[in-house]
Write an enzyme that holds these catalytic residues in place. Structure first.
Site, PDB file in Angstrom:
ATOM      1  N   ARG A 185       0.808  -1.223   0.000  1.00 23.59           N
ATOM      2  CA  ARG A 185       0.000   0.000   0.000  1.00 23.59           C
ATOM      3  C   ARG A 185       0.840   1.271   0.000  1.00 23.59           C
ATOM      4  O   ARG A 185       0.325   2.334  -0.339  1.00 23.59           O
ATOM      5  CB  ARG A 185      -1.025  -0.055   1.127  1.00 23.59           C
ATOM      6  CG  ARG A 185      -2.028  -1.184   0.859  1.00 23.59           C
ATOM      7  CD  ARG A 185      -3.107  -1.332   1.863  1.00 23.59           C
ATOM      8  NE  ARG A 185      -2.581  -1.704   3.169  1.00 23.59           N
ATOM      9  CZ  ARG A 185      -3.292  -1.815   4.254  1.00 23.59           C
ATOM     10  NH1 ARG A 185      -4.586  -1.574   4.223  1.00 23.59           N
ATOM     11  NH2 ARG A 185      -2.746  -2.161   5.391  1.00 23.59           N
TER      12      ARG A 185
ATOM     13  N   GLU B 289       2.917  -7.589  13.345  1.00 27.35           N
ATOM     14  CA  GLU B 289       1.924  -7.950  14.354  1.00 27.35           C
ATOM     15  C   GLU B 289       1.602  -9.431  14.345  1.00 27.35           C
ATOM     16  O   GLU B 289       1.322 -10.014  15.369  1.00 27.35           O
ATOM     17  CB  GLU B 289       0.612  -7.194  14.099  1.00 27.35           C
ATOM     18  CG  GLU B 289       0.589  -5.792  14.610  1.00 27.35           C
ATOM     19  CD  GLU B 289      -0.757  -5.170  14.336  1.00 27.35           C
ATOM     20  OE1 GLU B 289      -1.598  -5.153  15.243  1.00 27.35           O
ATOM     21  OE2 GLU B 289      -0.951  -4.719  13.191  1.00 27.35           O
TER      22      GLU B 289
END
Length: 177
Positions: free
Chosen positions: A66, A103
């Protein structure tokens, strides 16, 4: 300016438990259905860079995937080159590598050898910073190339995860969640 940021915020969707349970995924893709919102983001970043840095930006590095949405547009406006940092195995030719924790697992980034010239002034761009692992890895690739990181730019910062504190250069986020 405040209205523009609020417009952008209103377009971001939160998708719970994606890509795994416990993650609150910040989906920015609806923003790209609104050209005025995209313009607001790019203009805001460019104005921030020009107001903050006296040195010319030579390279904008965008992180897979992104960061690719913002990086080339920002680079174009600054008269800088764009360099992609990709996930392992996606770039042809000789590449340098950096492993990072995120994460929900471990991953590896690559950048083409010679894409950043020594002493180039670099801005690193991504859509979101959580733990800072991927941005840190991109910074490692910039350093291995001899570049100077001026700043990290993010559309969204997940403040509770403190990822920006791991970064070796200043950071700026348009939206803090």
């Amino acid at each position: 300016m405040f209205q523009d940021i609020e417009r952008v915020k209103s377009l971001i969707r939160v998708i719970p438990d994606f890509p795994q349970k416990g993650i609150q995924f910040q989906d920015i893709f609806p923003v790209f259905q609104d050209p005025l919102a995209v313009e607001a983001i790019i203009s805001h970043f460019v104005q921030h860079i020009l107001a903050t840095h006296s040195k010319k930006v030579d390279v904008v590095v965008g992180l897979d995937a992104r960061g690719f949405l913002f990086g080339p547009l920002i680079a174009l406006r600054l008269g800088a080159s764009f360099v992609p940092v990709r996930k392992a195995g996606k770039l042809p030719g000789e590449n340098i590598k950096a492993i990072y924790e995120k994460e929900y697992g471990t991953d590896e980034f690559e950048m083409s050898v010679g894409a950043i010239k020594p002493e180039s002034n670099v801005i690193v761009v991504d859509d979101l910073v959580a733990t800072g692992g991927s941005a840190f890895a991109a910074g490692e690739l910039v350093k291995k190339s001899g570049g100077n990181i001026l700043e990290y730019l993010f559309m969204i910062e997940l403040v509770d995860l403190n990822g920006v504190k791991t970064l070796p250069a200043p950071s700026y986020a348009l939206i803090k969640v």
